[in-house]
Structure formats: C-alpha cells, structure tokens
Enzyme design. Structure first.
Site, mmCIF file in Angstrom:
data_model
loop_
_atom_site.group_PDB
_atom_site.id
_atom_site.type_symbol
_atom_site.label_atom_id
_atom_site.label_comp_id
_atom_site.label_asym_id
_atom_site.label_seq_id
_atom_site.Cartn_x
_atom_site.Cartn_y
_atom_site.Cartn_z
ATOM 1 C CE1 TYR A 156 -14.961 3.097 -3.230
ATOM 2 C CE2 TYR A 156 -12.962 3.428 -4.499
ATOM 3 C CZ TYR A 156 -13.497 3.455 -3.097
ATOM 4 O OH TYR A 156 -12.804 3.324 -2.034
ATOM 5 N NE ARG A 210 -5.566 9.632 3.373
ATOM 6 C CZ ARG A 210 -4.403 9.724 3.064
ATOM 7 N NH1 ARG A 210 -3.970 10.928 2.894
ATOM 8 N NH2 ARG A 210 -3.671 8.647 2.885
ATOM 9 C CB SER A 241 -11.378 7.302 -3.749
ATOM 10 O OG SER A 241 -10.179 7.744 -3.247
ATOM 11 C CD GLU A 283 5.703 -4.450 3.883
ATOM 12 O OE1 GLU A 283 5.155 -4.957 4.300
ATOM 13 O OE2 GLU A 283 5.879 -3.352 4.361
ATOM 14 C CE LYS A 312 -3.683 7.913 6.516
ATOM 15 N NZ LYS A 312 -4.748 6.989 6.431
ATOM 16 C CE LYS A 338 -6.076 1.897 -0.672
ATOM 17 N NZ LYS A 338 -6.659 2.051 0.541
ATOM 18 C CE LYS A 379 -3.826 2.405 2.488
ATOM 19 N NZ LYS A 379 -4.704 2.202 3.362
HETATM 20 C C1 PBG Z 1 -7.721 3.381 5.474
HETATM 21 C C2 PBG Z 1 -7.905 3.244 3.926
HETATM 22 C C3 PBG Z 1 -7.885 4.096 3.045
HETATM 23 C C4 PBG Z 1 -8.026 3.674 1.808
HETATM 24 C C5 PBG Z 1 -8.617 2.260 2.070
HETATM 25 N N1 PBG Z 1 -8.497 2.086 3.364
HETATM 26 C C6 PBG Z 1 -7.111 5.264 3.112
HETATM 27 C C7 PBG Z 1 -5.751 5.845 3.715
HETATM 28 O O1 PBG Z 1 -4.962 4.757 3.770
HETATM 29 O O2 PBG Z 1 -5.412 6.835 3.920
HETATM 30 C C8 PBG Z 1 -8.396 4.091 0.547
HETATM 31 C C9 PBG Z 1 -9.038 3.716 -0.456
HETATM 32 C C10 PBG Z 1 -9.563 4.737 -1.733
HETATM 33 O O3 PBG Z 1 -8.825 5.754 -1.835
HETATM 34 O O4 PBG Z 1 -10.208 4.228 -2.584
HETATM 35 N N2 PBG Z 1 -6.437 2.946 5.994
#
Ligand code: PBG
Length: 324
Positions: free
Chosen positions: A312, A204, A273, A232, A216, A247, A194
C-alpha cells in the site's frame, strides 16, 4: 588495522558504489480496493491515506500511478452484503461489477499489469475462503468455485490470477481450468506461504470480509512454521505457479529468504494492511519518520529476497524514488 569497513561508508558516492540492494518502482505492485458505485470514495479508517474507490476515481488513480512508474495493480472488490451467499456465486456471475471493472481497466490501460484475487471470502456469507459445511471448510468442493472465479477473471482480461485462499491443490486446478479454456498466457501468482495472521485486520475492515465465525487456521499457515512453507512452495511449483508469494512480509522475512534460496521462481512478498497501518499510525503521532521507515521496510523486504513487493506504500514510495 588494515581492514576498516568504514572506508566503504565514508561518503555518499562510495556508499552508492557498494550498495547491495536497490529498490525501484519496477519492484512494486499496488493493491487497490474497488467499490461498485462508480463515483464513490470511502476512506479505510484503519488505513489512513487509503480509500476504497469507484471506477470514476480508480481509473485516474491508476493513471497517476502509471505516470509514477508503478505498472502493476492487484484489485480487490468491496462486495455488498446482499450479494454474498454460501457458495460465493456472485464471484463468477455475469453481472459481477469486479470483472466488468477489470475489463474496463485493461481497455483504458492495456500496458498495466492487472492481478486479481481468487478466494471466496469477499463473496462468502460465512466470510471464509472456502465452502463451509457444519463449521468445516471443504477443500475439493471449493476448488470448483475457485476455478469458475479464476476463469471469469481471465475472461475479463486479468494478467495474473492470485489465489489467496490456501486450499490444497488450487494452483493445479486453476491452471487446468485456464488452459482448457485457452488462457495459457494468464499467469498465476500463488499465495504460497500465507500465514494465519493478525496483520490482515485493516484489510478485512476495508472489504468487510472478516470470518463470521472461527478463524482461518485450518487453511492459512501456522506462524510458527518454516518448513511447511517449503512444502507449499514445492507443490505450487509442481502445479504450475509462475510466482510464489509470502504473506505477510515484515514478520516473515526469514520465510521470504528461505523461498528465495530454494526456488528459481520469482518471489513476491505481500506487505499487508496491518504493516501499513502500524507505520502510518506511528508516523501520524510523530513517533516515526514516515518516509524513512517506509523505505527502510521496503528495502528490507527486497533484501530478504523478494523480487516483487505488494504494498500500500507503492505510490508514496514511487514519489520518493522519483524525487531521489
Ligand atoms: C483474501 C485476502 C486477504 C488479504 C488478501 N487477500 C485477507 C484474509 O485472508 O483474511 C489480506 C491483505 C492485507 O491484509 O493487506 N483471502
């Protein structure tokens, strides 16, 4: 010329015969945003076409997706600010509306595959995926919270636990907690690679879960790195993950392929997203053909090596696949 590649493209029938990659609704997993207020429906401004739903609307939405052949869902809670604290205690509280909703969904649709999100951010007053102390994210202390969260989701009936936090050692920790409580059948889909990505912006907004300070980058991966994803993947596999996830998806197709070629576990990709928002926004301007670009993107993710796509677009794609 005795070799003419165009011969295999000469008609729709021949193209169908030689097609290397196909997308079906079996590949798709739809993320859903859950509100506490049962009757509520609040659109996500940066994700046109996507609404945050209360249970009275979420249940019929799942039903209509099942009819279209979508069998798997990843539910994310929109947690009111007043429930948030530094330790994300609401995430495993008895009154947690998310866990109650999971149980209700499984009661109505036992055949649906329900995945959950394990990370502190929707419940954290700091908006981070781990416990914050003096501006630092604590790893090992966070595992305890994640274990409690995962356990309460398993007790509610979750089929797949999705740790999205990127703390070290969390897959093994969660596996042990689940097994110790008899949940040996509950799967873990690890957010293995991720990345610290700008493409999560609209998500968010949807959850109102942006970090209150900083970013992050001390836990999510550097977008420049590939080998680290392998590392990982090796760890998550040893710790007992059932699926590995990459991701975002579209900007990381090479990482999807890398994991596919180096693992015998099913590979998932999260078409996030921001990837949805880009295509949707351009289509709304009339600059791109929505159906075509959406299906091409999903096919590309599959071709890169994803066995499962969290997207989505799932409902729109399923509609197109049904009419095809
Ligand atoms: C939470 C999480 C996130 C997403 C899925 N789980 C956001 C982040 O890590 O800030 C993002 C999903 C998306 O953007 O569609 N840990």
């Amino acid at each position: 010329m005795n070799i003419r590649p165009r011969r295999n493209r000469k008609s729709a029938g021949v193209r169908d015969l030689v097609r290397e990659t196909t997308l079906t609704t079996n590949d798709l997993l739809l993320p859903l945003f859950l509100l506490e207020d049962r009757k509520a429906c609040v659109p996500v401004a940066s994700m046109p076409g996507i609404d945050r739903l209360g249970m009275d609307l979420l249940l019929p939405e799942i039903e209509s997706c099942l009819k279209l052949g979508i069998k798997a869902f990843d539910v994310f809670p929109v947690v009111p600010e007043s429930y948030k604290d530094k330790m994300a205690t609401y995430s495993y509280a008895d009154e947690n509306f998310y866990n109650k909703a999971l149980a209700e969904i499984k009661h109505h649709f036992p055949e649906a595959v329900i995945m959950t999100d394990v990370a502190m951010d929707p419940y954290s007053s700091d908006g981070h995926d781990g416990i914050v102390e003096n501006g630092r994210i604590l790893n090992d202390e966070t595992l305890e919270v994640l274990g409690k969260m995962a356990l309460s989701q398993a007790q509610a009936g979750a089929d797949i636990i999705g740790p999205s936090d990127m703390m070290d050692g969390r897959v093994g920790y969660i596996r042990t907690v689940l097994d110790d409580h008899g949940f040996t059948d509950v799967s873990i889909m690890s957010y293995t690679a991720k990345y610290a990505s700008g493409f999560y912006g609209p998500f968010r907004d949807a959850l109102d879960s942006a970090p209150k300070f900083g970013d992050k980058k001390t836990y999510q991966m550097d977008p420049a790195n590939r080998l680290e994803a392998l590392r990982e993947a090796m760890l998550d596999t040893e710790e007992g993950a059932d699926f590995l996830m990459v991701k975002p998806a579209l900007a990381y197709l090479d990482v999807i392929r890398l994991l596919k070629d180096n693992s015998d576990l099913p590979i998932a990709a999260y078409n996030v997203s921001g990837e949805y928002a880009m295509i949707k926004a351009a289509a709304m301007q009339g600059w791109l053909d929505y159906d075509r670009v959406m299906m091409e993107s999903l096919l590309s993710i599959k071709r890169a090596g994803a066995d499962i796509i969290l997207t989505y677009f799932a409902k729109d794609a399923a509609q197109i696949l049904k009419n095809a």
